[in-house]
Scaffold this active site. Structure first.
Site, PDB file in Angstrom:
ATOM      1  N   SER A   1       0.843  -1.193   0.000  1.00 43.17           N
ATOM      2  CA  SER A   1       0.000   0.000   0.000  1.00 43.17           C
ATOM      3  C   SER A   1       0.885   1.252   0.000  1.00 43.17           C
ATOM      4  CB  SER A   1      -0.948  -0.046   1.202  1.00 43.17           C
ATOM      5  OG  SER A   1      -1.923   0.953   1.136  1.00 43.17           O
TER       6      SER A   1
ATOM      7  N   ASP B   1      -8.885  -6.192  -4.787  1.00 45.09           N
ATOM      8  CA  ASP B   1      -8.441  -4.925  -4.215  1.00 45.09           C
ATOM      9  C   ASP B   1      -8.932  -3.801  -5.115  1.00 45.09           C
ATOM     10  OD1 ASP B   1      -7.174  -2.729  -3.169  1.00 45.09           O
ATOM     11  OD2 ASP B   1      -5.145  -3.552  -3.289  1.00 45.09           O
TER      12      ASP B   1
ATOM     13  N   HIS C   1      -8.145  -5.044  -0.317  1.00 46.11           N
ATOM     14  CA  HIS C   1      -6.834  -4.405  -0.136  1.00 46.11           C
ATOM     15  C   HIS C   1      -6.054  -5.038   1.011  1.00 46.11           C
ATOM     16  CE1 HIS C   1      -3.796  -1.392  -0.552  1.00 46.11           C
ATOM     17  NE2 HIS C   1      -3.998  -0.895   0.667  1.00 46.11           N
TER      18      HIS C   1
END
Length: 378
Positions: free
Chosen positions: A149, A316, A349
């Protein structure tokens, strides 16, 4: 197998000039290390943390329940990033609220808590701060830099800011910049915090309060974006919180998903700093290495020398696989060595934190191929 971890602190007196024009005249970085640095100092792996994580990447704190590091399934003896081979470093970034200098600390110039006056920080600033820490540790080149991320953005930035200092860059569930939808989510979360009556323009410390309502809403919104529709439906569906009959109330909790989100929000508001949330989401918004190349990512990545592993997850939607493929295509256009995996995982995610067998096996295989010289202790 896990192990006891020990947080460390390093102080820096040399000013850190920030991309936005601010300066940290003196600051400290909180960090942890796992494994041992070898004689040639070529087995160091830097782990970059995401929004609400910290330097506590792996292991646990003795005497503290539920203190396991946020990526303990990935890093440790015999794990994919094997600390019997690699010297792993986790650093808390400036502006955070987990030990490194941030809004909760005292400004040495005013002798007042920074609060909203803490200077704006960027991904590039964090990378520069991390590089200084490595300098102080005598590490001139990393075997790998790795993150998921926002951490993946830092790993990508490392390959551009210090191309000769990185042999491998592992970028997981990330993107070359935020799209408009992601910026919008961040803005709604920030407004939830700044419009909380307890925010006081960011100087709530002086008032002895915390804008918990805003933090709760920000976390609830963010948490929705970290999960996939499949996960939420499988875990909660339309199940009611109690009984089988509606209460027909606009105020009380009806569904289990509501209870879950409120729990996540309550927990988050107890440990995370509101000004830190504003700073870190802004750093996400600002990151865009292609901006200085008129949006041409291929030109931006031309300076990268590292070998790359990129991983994305099909469900995601916050950092969709298409965003990772943009990076892959730009690297391929530059004839860089890049491996890419798109994993069909249901977790959204948050998949980069999960125990997906294929994902962990992939990372293990990649790190097994990273060459280091001596295994003797420095």
């Amino acid at each position: 197998m896990t192990f006891a971890a020990i947080p460390l602190t390093m102080h820096f007196d040399k000013p850190l000039l920030l991309k936005g024009g601010g300066v940290l005249s003196a600051y400290q970085l909180q960090y942890e290390t796992y494994g041992r640095l070898n004689q040639n100092r070529d087995n160091a792996v830097l782990i970059c943390h995401a929004l609400n994580a910290s330097h506590h990447v792996a292991g646990y704190y003795e005497g503290q329940a539920k203190s396991t590091g946020w990526w303990d399934n990935m890093i440790g003896p015999g794990k994919p990033v094997d600390t019997e081979r690699f010297f792993v470093i986790g650093v808390n970034n400036p502006g955070s609220c987990f030990g490194s200098t941030g809004p909760m600390h005292t400004d040495p110039h005013t002798q007042q808590v920074y609060g909203a006056d803490f200077p704006v920080v960027t991904v590039e600033d964090w990378v520069n701060a991390q590089a200084r820490l490595l300098d102080a540790m005598g590490i001139t080149q990393l075997a790998a830099v790795m993150g998921g991320s926002l951490g993946g953005m830092q790993a990508l930035s490392w390959s551009l800011q210090y191309p000769q200092r990185v042999r491998h860059a592992v970028v997981i569930a990330s993107a070359p910049n935020l799209n408009a939808e992601n910026i919008a989510f961040n803005e709604v979360a920030r407004r939830a915090i700044t419009t909380d009556p307890d925010f006081h323009g960011g100087h709530f410390y002086a008032h002895g309060v915390v804008p918990k309502r805003g933090l709760r809403i920000a976390r609830m919104l963010g948490h929705i974006t970290y999960l996939s529709d499949d996960v939420m439906n499988t875990k909660f569906g339309r199940a009611l919180q109690s009984g089988e009959v509606f209460k027909y109330s606009t105020q009380e909790i009806e569904f289990q998903i509501e209870s879950y989100l409120r729990y996540q929000g309550d927990k988050f508001s107890e440990y995370f700093d509101a000004n830190t949330y504003l700073l870190i989401t802004r750093a996400l918004d600002y990151f865009d290495p292609a901006a200085q190349y008129q949006g041409n990512l291929t030109k931006a990545l031309a300076q990268a020398c590292a070998k790359f592993l990129l991983v994305s997850f099909t469900t995601d939607w916050r950092f969709a696989p298409a965003r990772s493929r943009e990076i892959v295509q730009a690297l391929v256009a530059n004839q860089r060595d890049v491996s890419y995996a798109e994993i069909d995982a249901p977790h959204g995610h948050d998949a980069f934190l999960m125990d997906d067998r294929r994902y962990l096996k992939l990372v293990r295989s990649y790190f097994a191929g990273i060459q280091t010289q001596s295994v003797e202790v420095a």
